[in-house]
Design a protein around this motif. Sequence first.
Motif, PDB file in Angstrom:
ATOM      1  N   ASN A 147      27.963  -1.364   4.885  1.00 26.35           N
ATOM      2  CA  ASN A 147      29.006  -0.514   4.304  1.00 26.35           C
ATOM      3  C   ASN A 147      28.553   0.202   3.028  1.00 26.35           C
ATOM      4  OD1 ASN A 147      31.234  -0.892   6.175  1.00 26.35           O
ATOM      5  ND2 ASN A 147      31.316  -2.994   5.443  1.00 26.35           N
ATOM      6  N   GLY A 148      27.348   0.718   3.038  1.00 24.34           N
ATOM      7  CA  GLY A 148      26.854   1.530   1.926  1.00 24.34           C
ATOM      8  C   GLY A 148      26.000   0.792   0.928  1.00 24.34           C
ATOM      9  N   LEU A 149      26.032  -0.532   0.942  1.00 27.01           N
ATOM     10  CA  LEU A 149      25.158  -1.328   0.086  1.00 27.01           C
ATOM     11  C   LEU A 149      23.972  -1.832   0.908  1.00 27.01           C
ATOM     12  CD1 LEU A 149      27.650  -3.469  -2.038  1.00 27.01           C
ATOM     13  CD2 LEU A 149      26.684  -1.215  -2.538  1.00 27.01           C
ATOM     14  N   ILE A 150      22.855  -2.033   0.250  1.00 25.59           N
ATOM     15  CA  ILE A 150      21.640  -2.471   0.934  1.00 25.59           C
ATOM     16  C   ILE A 150      21.097  -3.742   0.280  1.00 25.59           C
ATOM     17  CG2 ILE A 150      19.187  -1.900   1.232  1.00 25.59           C
ATOM     18  CD1 ILE A 150      19.968   0.857   2.026  1.00 25.59           C
ATOM     19  N   LEU A 151      20.738  -4.699   1.127  1.00 25.64           N
ATOM     20  CA  LEU A 151      20.062  -5.917   0.688  1.00 25.64           C
ATOM     21  C   LEU A 151      18.574  -5.736   0.956  1.00 25.64           C
ATOM     22  CD1 LEU A 151      19.934  -8.991  -0.094  1.00 25.64           C
ATOM     23  CD2 LEU A 151      20.311  -9.465   2.345  1.00 25.64           C
ATOM     24  N   ARG A 172      21.721   5.202  -6.762  1.00 25.72           N
ATOM     25  CA  ARG A 172      20.488   4.728  -7.393  1.00 25.72           C
ATOM     26  C   ARG A 172      20.776   3.589  -8.387  1.00 25.72           C
ATOM     27  NH1 ARG A 172      16.087   7.839  -6.435  1.00 25.72           N
ATOM     28  NH2 ARG A 172      15.011   7.173  -8.334  1.00 25.72           N
ATOM     29  N   GLN A 173      21.626   2.667  -7.959  1.00 28.76           N
ATOM     30  CA  GLN A 173      21.964   1.489  -8.747  1.00 28.76           C
ATOM     31  C   GLN A 173      21.446   0.247  -8.019  1.00 28.76           C
ATOM     32  OE1 GLN A 173      26.170   1.703  -8.623  1.00 28.76           O
ATOM     33  NE2 GLN A 173      26.355   3.386 -10.084  1.00 28.76           N
ATOM     34  N   PHE A 174      21.034  -0.772  -8.770  1.00 29.06           N
ATOM     35  CA  PHE A 174      20.610  -2.011  -8.127  1.00 29.06           C
ATOM     36  C   PHE A 174      20.852  -3.197  -9.054  1.00 29.06           C
ATOM     37  CE2 PHE A 174      16.917  -0.994 -10.661  1.00 29.06           C
ATOM     38  CZ  PHE A 174      16.352  -2.215 -10.994  1.00 29.06           C
ATOM     39  N   LEU A 175      20.903  -4.363  -8.420  1.00 26.93           N
ATOM     40  CA  LEU A 175      21.080  -5.631  -9.127  1.00 26.93           C
ATOM     41  C   LEU A 175      20.054  -6.619  -8.602  1.00 26.93           C
ATOM     42  CD1 LEU A 175      22.933  -7.609 -10.907  1.00 26.93           C
ATOM     43  CD2 LEU A 175      23.962  -8.219  -8.718  1.00 26.93           C
ATOM     44  N   HIS A 205      34.454  -6.702  -4.017  1.00 24.27           N
ATOM     45  CA  HIS A 205      33.351  -7.625  -4.262  1.00 24.27           C
ATOM     46  C   HIS A 205      32.607  -7.922  -2.960  1.00 24.27           C
ATOM     47  CE1 HIS A 205      34.672  -8.349  -8.366  1.00 24.27           C
ATOM     48  NE2 HIS A 205      35.897  -8.548  -7.918  1.00 24.27           N
ATOM     49  N   TYR A 206      31.343  -8.267  -3.098  1.00 25.29           N
ATOM     50  CA  TYR A 206      30.527  -8.622  -1.946  1.00 25.29           C
ATOM     51  C   TYR A 206      30.033 -10.052  -2.097  1.00 25.29           C
ATOM     52  CZ  TYR A 206      26.706  -7.512  -5.187  1.00 25.29           C
ATOM     53  OH  TYR A 206      25.863  -7.478  -6.284  1.00 25.29           O
ATOM     54  N   GLN A 207      29.524 -10.598  -1.002  1.00 23.60           N
ATOM     55  CA  GLN A 207      28.937 -11.938  -1.002  1.00 23.60           C
ATOM     56  C   GLN A 207      27.560 -11.891  -0.353  1.00 23.60           C
ATOM     57  OE1 GLN A 207      32.488 -13.691   0.983  1.00 23.60           O
ATOM     58  NE2 GLN A 207      32.369 -15.269  -0.590  1.00 23.60           N
ATOM     59  N   VAL A 208      26.705 -12.797  -0.757  1.00 27.32           N
ATOM     60  CA  VAL A 208      25.386 -12.947  -0.155  1.00 27.32           C
ATOM     61  C   VAL A 208      25.288 -14.372   0.376  1.00 27.32           C
ATOM     62  CG1 VAL A 208      22.894 -12.835  -0.487  1.00 27.32           C
ATOM     63  CG2 VAL A 208      24.390 -11.272  -1.755  1.00 27.32           C
ATOM     64  N   MET A 427      26.515   4.159   5.539  1.00 25.24           N
ATOM     65  CA  MET A 427      27.641   5.007   5.145  1.00 25.24           C
ATOM     66  C   MET A 427      27.717   4.998   3.620  1.00 25.24           C
ATOM     67  SD  MET A 427      31.688   4.386   5.936  1.00 25.24           S
ATOM     68  CE  MET A 427      31.465   4.499   7.708  1.00 25.24           C
ATOM     69  N   GLU A 428      27.767   6.157   3.016  1.00 23.34           N
ATOM     70  CA  GLU A 428      27.786   6.229   1.557  1.00 23.34           C
ATOM     71  C   GLU A 428      29.026   5.562   0.983  1.00 23.34           C
ATOM     72  OE1 GLU A 428      25.352   9.520  -0.514  1.00 23.34           O
ATOM     73  OE2 GLU A 428      26.889  10.539   0.680  1.00 23.34           O
ATOM     74  N   THR A 429      28.878   4.963  -0.187  1.00 25.36           N
ATOM     75  CA  THR A 429      29.974   4.291  -0.867  1.00 25.36           C
ATOM     76  C   THR A 429      29.891   4.529  -2.365  1.00 25.36           C
ATOM     77  OG1 THR A 429      31.058   2.144  -1.239  1.00 25.36           O
ATOM     78  CG2 THR A 429      28.662   2.141  -1.102  1.00 25.36           C
ATOM     79  N   LEU A 430      31.040   4.423  -3.012  1.00 26.26           N
ATOM     80  CA  LEU A 430      31.113   4.524  -4.478  1.00 26.26           C
ATOM     81  C   LEU A 430      31.090   3.147  -5.110  1.00 26.26           C
ATOM     82  CD1 LEU A 430      33.828   7.319  -4.731  1.00 26.26           C
ATOM     83  CD2 LEU A 430      31.464   7.502  -5.531  1.00 26.26           C
ATOM     84  N   ALA A 431      30.881   2.107  -4.311  1.00 25.80           N
ATOM     85  CA  ALA A 431      30.930   0.736  -4.835  1.00 25.80           C
ATOM     86  C   ALA A 431      29.804   0.489  -5.830  1.00 25.80           C
ATOM     87  CB  ALA A 431      30.827  -0.265  -3.686  1.00 25.80           C
ATOM     88  N   TRP A 432      30.108  -0.287  -6.858  1.00 27.30           N
ATOM     89  CA  TRP A 432      29.118  -0.682  -7.860  1.00 27.30           C
ATOM     90  C   TRP A 432      28.578  -2.055  -7.496  1.00 27.30           C
ATOM     91  CZ3 TRP A 432      27.638   2.127 -12.265  1.00 27.30           C
ATOM     92  CH2 TRP A 432      28.323   3.343 -12.441  1.00 27.30           C
TER      93      TRP A 432
END
Length: 433
Positions: A147-151, A172-175, A205-208, A427-432
Motif C-alpha cells: 500500500n505504498g510503503l516498501i520494506l 523519499r522518506q525512510f526509517l 500505523h503499520y506493523q512489521v 500505489m503511491e501514498t502520503l503516509a509517513w
Amino acid sequence: MLSQFSFIIHSFIHRCFIFIHKPMELLTTVPDQEKSESRTMPLILWDSLLPAEAVSGNQDLITDILLRLPVKSLLRFKCVSKQWHSLISEPRFSRHYRSLASAGIIFCGTNELIHHVSCSGRNSEPPFKSLDFISDSAGIKILQSCNGLILCCSLFELGKNRNYYICNPSARQFLVLPPPNAIESDESLTIFGVHLAFDPCKSTHYQVICVRNCSPSSAATNDHYQIGIYSSETRHWRLSGSPFSAPFDMVFDNGVLWNGTIHWISPTGVSLCFDIVQEQLQEMPSLPSNEKWSKRRLRYFGESGGHLHLIEIYGAGTTEFEVFEMERDYSCWISKYQVNLAAIINAYPEMARSYPDSHDSRFYLFSILFVQENEEGSSLLLHIPGKFICYNLRDKTFKELCEFGANSTKVNTSFQHIGCFHAYQFMETLAWV
C-alpha cells in the motif's frame, strides 16, 4: 506576496487542466481517453480569464486539483501556503487520495526500479526510480511492497547484521527499524523472515512481523520459532504468542499478506498463517498436488486484487500449469486458470535450452513475476531472456512489454539472467514512516 501566490496558482492550473473560454463548470463524467490517462474523478474546466485569487479561495476546486497530482508534487505544494499545507496534511485528504490512486506494477533489480506498468497495462511515469536516498554501504534490496510503503533490507555482509528499512519512495522518506534482537538483546538471533503489514483504510500505523529463532530457555524441545511484532505507533518490538514448530522447508522469507494475515508455504508439510489482529497462528489447507515432493517446484506465491494465488510447476520441461486460488474461508485451493506457454516459446525460441549431458532433454527459461487481477482483467507477468511478457489468463493471448534500459549496459547484461528481477504491486501514498 499576493502577486507571487497568484503566479503560482496560474502556473499550477495551466499545467493541470483543459482550458475553454466559458464559465467554470464541473462535469460528472470523464472522456474515455482521459480516464486512461489520469485519476478517475470529475474533470474541471477552467476559464483562463478567471482571477487566480478567486481560484485560490475555492477550497473544493483546490482539493480537486491537488488530488490529481503525484506525491512528490504534493510535498512541494505544501510550501505554497498554510492553507495548502493544512489541506494536504489532513487525514481525510489522504484517504480520498488513496481511493483515487491508480495501482501499478514495478519491476526491480536490487534497489533500482527497472520498469513500471500501470494496472491498465500501459506504460506510465514511474513513481520512483531508485532507493538511492537510503545510504547503506552494503547496498539494499526490496523485500515487499504494501500500500505504498516498501520494506527493504541491506545486502548480506559477512560478520554484519542486516539493517531493515521502511520507506515511502514517492516521498523519499525512510526509517531504520530497530534490530529485532533488541527485544532480548540476543546477539545470536537468527531472522527467518520479515514482513510488512499496512492497511491505511484501518489505521495510519503499520506493523512489521518477524519470524525468528527462540532462545534456548524459552523453547520446548521441538519449538524453534517465535514471532515478533514491531509497531510504528509504539516504535518498539515485542514478542507475540508462544514458540512454535514448523516443517524444515517452511518458506518464511516469502510470506504473503492477505486478509490481514501473513501466509507461509511448506512444499512438504503443513503450511501456516498468522492473523495479525488476533495474533493467532493457524494451519492452511494442503497444497493442491498429488506429485511427489521431489518433483514439485513452487514458482509463485502472492496476492493481487484481494486473491491469494499459488503456482507450482512439475519439471523444468513443463509448459503447462495451473494457477490456484485460496477460497476466502480457507476451505481449499481451487484451480482458477490453465496456462499453456507453447505459443510464447514458439515466438521466442531462445527460451528453449538443452541439458549438455542428456539426449533431447529440454528445459525452458522463464520466471513468473506476478499474477495480476483487477477490473481490467487477469494476467501473468513473465520474465524470459531479455524481455518481460504479459500473458492474458482469460483469452490466452500475450504481448511483449515495452523495452527499457536501452542506455544502461548494466541493466541490459543482467536482464538476460532469469530470476534476477522481482515484481511488486505499488500505489503511491502520503503516509509517513
